[in-house]
Design an enzyme around this catalytic site. Structure first.
Site, PDB file in Angstrom:
ATOM      1  N   SER A 102       0.843  -1.218   0.000  1.00 63.55           N
ATOM      2  CA  SER A 102       0.000   0.000   0.000  1.00 63.55           C
ATOM      3  C   SER A 102       0.869   1.255   0.000  1.00 63.55           C
ATOM      4  O   SER A 102       0.537   2.251  -0.645  1.00 63.55           O
ATOM      5  CB  SER A 102      -0.945  -0.004   1.208  1.00 63.55           C
ATOM      6  OG  SER A 102      -0.245   0.191   2.425  1.00 63.55           O
ATOM      7  N   ASN A 103       2.007   1.215   0.684  1.00 63.56           N
ATOM      8  CA  ASN A 103       2.909   2.380   0.645  1.00 63.56           C
ATOM      9  C   ASN A 103       3.510   2.545  -0.743  1.00 63.56           C
ATOM     10  O   ASN A 103       3.669   3.665  -1.227  1.00 63.56           O
ATOM     11  CB  ASN A 103       4.016   2.235   1.689  1.00 63.56           C
ATOM     12  CG  ASN A 103       3.573   2.694   3.073  1.00 63.56           C
ATOM     13  OD1 ASN A 103       3.382   3.883   3.290  1.00 63.56           O
ATOM     14  ND2 ASN A 103       3.366   1.764   3.964  1.00 63.56           N
ATOM     15  N   ILE A 109      15.673  -8.081   6.997  1.00 64.85           N
ATOM     16  CA  ILE A 109      16.755  -7.262   7.557  1.00 64.85           C
ATOM     17  C   ILE A 109      17.927  -7.306   6.583  1.00 64.85           C
ATOM     18  O   ILE A 109      18.295  -8.376   6.093  1.00 64.85           O
ATOM     19  CB  ILE A 109      17.167  -7.797   8.947  1.00 64.85           C
ATOM     20  CG1 ILE A 109      16.001  -7.553   9.919  1.00 64.85           C
ATOM     21  CG2 ILE A 109      18.445  -7.094   9.423  1.00 64.85           C
ATOM     22  CD1 ILE A 109      16.272  -7.921  11.351  1.00 64.85           C
ATOM     23  N   ASN A 123      13.318   4.291   4.358  1.00 64.11           N
ATOM     24  CA  ASN A 123      12.399   3.287   4.888  1.00 64.11           C
ATOM     25  C   ASN A 123      11.301   3.994   5.655  1.00 64.11           C
ATOM     26  O   ASN A 123      11.520   5.070   6.209  1.00 64.11           O
ATOM     27  CB  ASN A 123      13.133   2.329   5.839  1.00 64.11           C
ATOM     28  CG  ASN A 123      12.193   1.255   6.414  1.00 64.11           C
ATOM     29  OD1 ASN A 123      11.418   0.656   5.678  1.00 64.11           O
ATOM     30  ND2 ASN A 123      12.266   1.050   7.717  1.00 64.11           N
ATOM     31  N   HIS A 172       8.700   3.399   8.814  1.00 66.13           N
ATOM     32  CA  HIS A 172       8.536   2.519   9.969  1.00 66.13           C
ATOM     33  C   HIS A 172       7.313   2.991  10.757  1.00 66.13           C
ATOM     34  O   HIS A 172       7.171   4.191  10.995  1.00 66.13           O
ATOM     35  CB  HIS A 172       9.807   2.588  10.848  1.00 66.13           C
ATOM     36  CG  HIS A 172       9.741   1.741  12.071  1.00 66.13           C
ATOM     37  ND1 HIS A 172       9.923   0.374  12.029  1.00 66.13           N
ATOM     38  CD2 HIS A 172       9.479   2.051  13.365  1.00 66.13           C
ATOM     39  CE1 HIS A 172       9.792  -0.114  13.262  1.00 66.13           C
ATOM     40  NE2 HIS A 172       9.518   0.888  14.081  1.00 66.13           N
ATOM     41  N   GLU A 216      22.322   0.334  11.343  1.00 62.62           N
ATOM     42  CA  GLU A 216      21.586   0.022  12.577  1.00 62.62           C
ATOM     43  C   GLU A 216      20.085   0.011  12.269  1.00 62.62           C
ATOM     44  O   GLU A 216      19.555   0.977  11.709  1.00 62.62           O
ATOM     45  CB  GLU A 216      21.902   1.094  13.632  1.00 62.62           C
ATOM     46  CG  GLU A 216      21.496   0.682  15.039  1.00 62.62           C
ATOM     47  CD  GLU A 216      21.677   1.832  16.033  1.00 62.62           C
ATOM     48  OE1 GLU A 216      22.389   2.800  15.691  1.00 62.62           O
ATOM     49  OE2 GLU A 216      21.059   1.761  17.120  1.00 62.62           O
ATOM     50  N   LEU A 217      19.392  -1.053  12.615  1.00 56.49           N
ATOM     51  CA  LEU A 217      17.988  -1.260  12.257  1.00 56.49           C
ATOM     52  C   LEU A 217      17.105  -0.103  12.738  1.00 56.49           C
ATOM     53  O   LEU A 217      17.150   0.285  13.904  1.00 56.49           O
ATOM     54  CB  LEU A 217      17.485  -2.566  12.892  1.00 56.49           C
ATOM     55  CG  LEU A 217      16.037  -2.942  12.557  1.00 56.49           C
ATOM     56  CD1 LEU A 217      15.903  -3.307  11.085  1.00 56.49           C
ATOM     57  CD2 LEU A 217      15.557  -4.092  13.432  1.00 56.49           C
ATOM     58  N   ASP A 218      16.332   0.473  11.809  1.00 60.42           N
ATOM     59  CA  ASP A 218      15.325   1.497  12.165  1.00 60.42           C
ATOM     60  C   ASP A 218      15.934   2.651  12.958  1.00 60.42           C
ATOM     61  O   ASP A 218      15.307   3.174  13.875  1.00 60.42           O
ATOM     62  CB  ASP A 218      14.189   0.867  12.991  1.00 60.42           C
ATOM     63  CG  ASP A 218      13.454  -0.208  12.207  1.00 60.42           C
ATOM     64  OD1 ASP A 218      12.916  -1.133  12.845  1.00 60.42           O
ATOM     65  OD2 ASP A 218      13.440  -0.121  10.962  1.00 60.42           O
TER      66      ASP A 218
HETATM   67  C1  GRF Z   1       3.177  -0.838   7.147  1.00 62.76           C
HETATM   68  O1  GRF Z   1       2.783  -0.737   8.500  1.00 62.76           O
HETATM   69  C2  GRF Z   1       4.554  -0.232   7.023  1.00 62.76           C
HETATM   70  O2  GRF Z   1       4.785   0.797   7.959  1.00 62.76           O
HETATM   71  C3  GRF Z   1       5.440  -1.386   7.348  1.00 62.76           C
HETATM   72  O3  GRF Z   1       4.825  -2.488   6.680  1.00 62.76           O
HETATM   73  C4  GRF Z   1       3.388  -2.315   6.781  1.00 62.76           C
HETATM   74  C5  GRF Z   1       2.722  -2.722   5.493  1.00 62.76           C
HETATM   75  O4  GRF Z   1       3.126  -1.837   4.498  1.00 62.76           O
HETATM   76  N1  GRF Z   1       6.782  -1.123   6.923  1.00 62.76           N
HETATM   77  P1  GRF Z   1       2.568  -1.973   2.969  1.00 62.76           P
HETATM   78  O5  GRF Z   1       1.068  -1.920   3.033  1.00 62.76           O
HETATM   79  O6  GRF Z   1       3.046  -3.313   2.435  1.00 62.76           O
HETATM   80  O7  GRF Z   1       3.149  -0.797   2.267  1.00 62.76           O
END
Ligand code: GRF
Length: 196
Positions: A13-14, A92, A107, A109, A143-145
């Site tokens: 979706s992103n 990762i 990224n 998060h 470093e993660l996130d």
């Molecule tokens: C979302 O919560 C995003 O923040 C995380 O993965 C989840 C699903 O993202 N990284 P998407 O719908 O696949 O873009």
């Protein structure tokens, strides 16, 4: 025009929000959507929008992260992107991979970093009784996130919120925040964007 590759693992979706915004704003071009899961629903959605897609299944590589990332980098480099956006990408990445794209990889998060790096961010915010939650776009570092923050959007935590209701409220903001950050990042502007 900047060339953008998007890495996904699931619904994407992103990724869709980013692709649609680039098509509308014409400030950058989506040159590849690639997933570690050949069944990722986002791949067919990207193809429907005319974006080149690829999949590199991480499973045959087992514990050999480097071998998976070598195959992934081959697909990415074939598209010759200027910017990489991780969008719901759930693997990762090793420091070696990140160094390869350092400075041009973002990224998103689903928490107000530096709070709650890692998984189950909404459950942790609810368990802590936080009054606010949200999402963060950051540059990806080893470093993660934890890379430099370049965007953040906040939402209220409401009485009776569940992990799902909070996740849905945050996801709506993710789709607002990420494209706006990408627009700025594509011009070289890395000043943090803090959405009201
Ligand atoms: C979302 O919560 C995003 O923040 C995380 O993965 C989840 C699903 O993202 N990284 P998407 O719908 O696949 O873009």
């Amino acid at each position: 025009m900047k060339r953008v590759a998007i890495l996904i693992s699931g619904g994407g979706s992103n990724m869709l929000a980013l692709v649609r915004d680039m098509v509308e704003g014409r400030y950058a071009r989506p040159v590849l959507v690639v997933s570690n899961d050949p069944q990722a629903k986002g791949l067919e959605k990207a193809a429907d929008l005319g974006v080149t897609i690829a999949a590199v299944d991480h499973r045959p590589f087992g514990k050999n992260r480097e071998a998976f990332e070598t195959a992934l980098a081959k697909e990415i480099d074939a598209a010759n992107p200027d910017i990489l956006c991780l969008a719901g990408f759930m693997r990762i990445l090793t420091p070696g991979f990140i160094r390869r794209y350092q400075g041009k990889m973002l990224n998103i998060h689903p928490s107000l970093l530096p709070k709650y790096p890692g998984l189950h961010t909404h459950a942790r915010a609810l368990a802590a009784g936080d009054s606010e939650a949200g999402c963060t776009v950051h540059e990806v570092t080893a470093e993660l996130d934890a890379g430099p923050l370049i965007g953040q959007a906040r939402v209220p935590v409401l009485p009776g919120d569940t992990e799902d209701t909070l996740a849905a409220r945050v996801l709506t903001q993710e789709h607002r925040l990420y494209p706006q950050v990408l627009r700025r990042f594509a011009t070289g502007d890395r000043t943090p964007l803090l959405l009201p």
